[in-house]
Design an enzyme around this catalytic site. Sequence first.
Site, mmCIF file in Angstrom:
data_model
loop_
_atom_site.group_PDB
_atom_site.id
_atom_site.type_symbol
_atom_site.label_atom_id
_atom_site.label_comp_id
_atom_site.label_asym_id
_atom_site.label_seq_id
_atom_site.Cartn_x
_atom_site.Cartn_y
_atom_site.Cartn_z
ATOM 1 N N GLY A 12 -69.215 -67.490 71.441
ATOM 2 C CA GLY A 12 -70.537 -68.134 71.139
ATOM 3 C C GLY A 12 -71.782 -67.613 71.752
ATOM 4 N N ASN A 14 -73.564 -65.046 70.244
ATOM 5 C CA ASN A 14 -74.784 -65.041 69.390
ATOM 6 C C ASN A 14 -75.249 -66.461 69.068
ATOM 7 O OD1 ASN A 14 -74.880 -62.395 67.892
ATOM 8 N ND2 ASN A 14 -72.787 -62.457 68.268
ATOM 9 N N LYS A 65 -56.865 -77.579 53.658
ATOM 10 C CA LYS A 65 -58.031 -76.967 53.809
ATOM 11 C C LYS A 65 -59.271 -77.467 53.054
ATOM 12 C CE LYS A 65 -56.738 -72.713 51.733
ATOM 13 N NZ LYS A 65 -56.655 -71.235 51.812
ATOM 14 N N MET A 90 -64.621 -68.056 62.396
ATOM 15 C CA MET A 90 -63.554 -67.196 61.972
ATOM 16 C C MET A 90 -62.808 -67.933 60.777
ATOM 17 S SD MET A 90 -64.069 -64.770 63.925
ATOM 18 C CE MET A 90 -62.780 -63.743 63.625
ATOM 19 N N ARG A 91 -63.422 -68.620 59.815
ATOM 20 C CA ARG A 91 -62.892 -69.114 58.706
ATOM 21 C C ARG A 91 -63.551 -68.350 57.637
ATOM 22 N NH1 ARG A 91 -59.376 -72.790 60.039
ATOM 23 N NH2 ARG A 91 -58.918 -73.229 57.913
ATOM 24 N N ILE A 93 -65.169 -68.851 54.293
ATOM 25 C CA ILE A 93 -65.937 -69.916 53.600
ATOM 26 C C ILE A 93 -65.493 -70.012 52.061
ATOM 27 C CG2 ILE A 93 -68.140 -70.809 52.995
ATOM 28 C CD1 ILE A 93 -68.070 -70.697 55.849
ATOM 29 N N ASN A 107 -74.118 -64.306 57.423
ATOM 30 C CA ASN A 107 -73.272 -63.956 58.537
ATOM 31 C C ASN A 107 -73.581 -62.571 59.339
ATOM 32 O OD1 ASN A 107 -70.482 -63.905 59.629
ATOM 33 N ND2 ASN A 107 -69.933 -62.284 58.369
ATOM 34 N N HIS A 109 -71.870 -59.276 60.956
ATOM 35 C CA HIS A 109 -70.554 -58.597 61.037
ATOM 36 C C HIS A 109 -70.643 -57.202 61.927
ATOM 37 C CE1 HIS A 109 -66.462 -57.458 60.039
ATOM 38 N NE2 HIS A 109 -66.902 -56.096 59.945
HETATM 39 C C1 GRF Z 1 -69.545 -61.189 67.090
HETATM 40 O O1 GRF Z 1 -69.329 -59.774 67.304
HETATM 41 C C2 GRF Z 1 -70.144 -61.218 65.519
HETATM 42 O O2 GRF Z 1 -70.487 -60.106 64.712
HETATM 43 C C3 GRF Z 1 -68.402 -61.528 64.668
HETATM 44 O O3 GRF Z 1 -67.893 -62.428 65.736
HETATM 45 C C4 GRF Z 1 -68.238 -61.810 67.080
HETATM 46 C C5 GRF Z 1 -68.699 -63.268 67.795
HETATM 47 O O4 GRF Z 1 -69.061 -63.188 69.058
HETATM 48 N N1 GRF Z 1 -68.503 -62.031 63.470
HETATM 49 P P1 GRF Z 1 -69.656 -64.314 69.987
HETATM 50 O O5 GRF Z 1 -68.838 -65.538 69.614
HETATM 51 O O6 GRF Z 1 -71.121 -64.585 69.262
HETATM 52 O O7 GRF Z 1 -69.781 -64.393 71.309
#
Ligand code: GRF
Length: 203
Positions: A12, A14, A65, A90-91, A93, A107, A109
Amino acid sequence: MKRLAIFASGSGTNLENLLTKIRDKELKAIAALVFSDKPGAPCLERARKFDVPVVSFPPKAFYDKHAFESRVIETVEQYEVDYILLAGYMRIIMPRFIKRFPWRIINIHPSFLPAFKGAHGIKDAFEARSEKTGVTVHFVTEDVDAGPIILQEEVPIYPGDTLEVLEARVHETEYRVYPQAVKLVLEGKVTVENNQIKFVEQK
Ligand code: GRF
């Protein structure tokens, strides 16, 4: 002001960065909801430091789901969310969810897409001994890690890098680029036409 939901499953960082920018008014939006599919995940502890509604339930609490995702959609509607920001969610959509919020799900990435799609973007770039990787912010479409790109930035990989050093460099870039991309969308500077990104000229 637009109302944002932030979805996360893991650490978390980000999510915390986005909530901090909203709290400090660097990002002019309302943090309307934090959602996690992992009730024990560290992202929830981070979210609880902020004045934001936090909702979490796991898929295994539902019959299947589809039932899980129906509840997620209901939750997003209940909090009257304009945009959904995936931040380490991590799912996948599902199409129904995407159709319900067209060009409203964003999103981040950790690679310079289309290179190194998938759940291990940083590790894959590192192990491929690539000279560079990057960060991409894009709208979510049914093709995973392939929607119209709002912003992307390269990140160099140096010969002496460990995976941890590279991860830190990629994350630092994410903390800068994700809010910047969201800002472009919120200010109406970016739209999508015929599945292509369009940068709107402002007078
Ligand atoms: C990030 O690198 C993001 O780009 C990817 O998952 C990671 C999440 O990291 N989709 P955090 O949970 O924000 O620390």
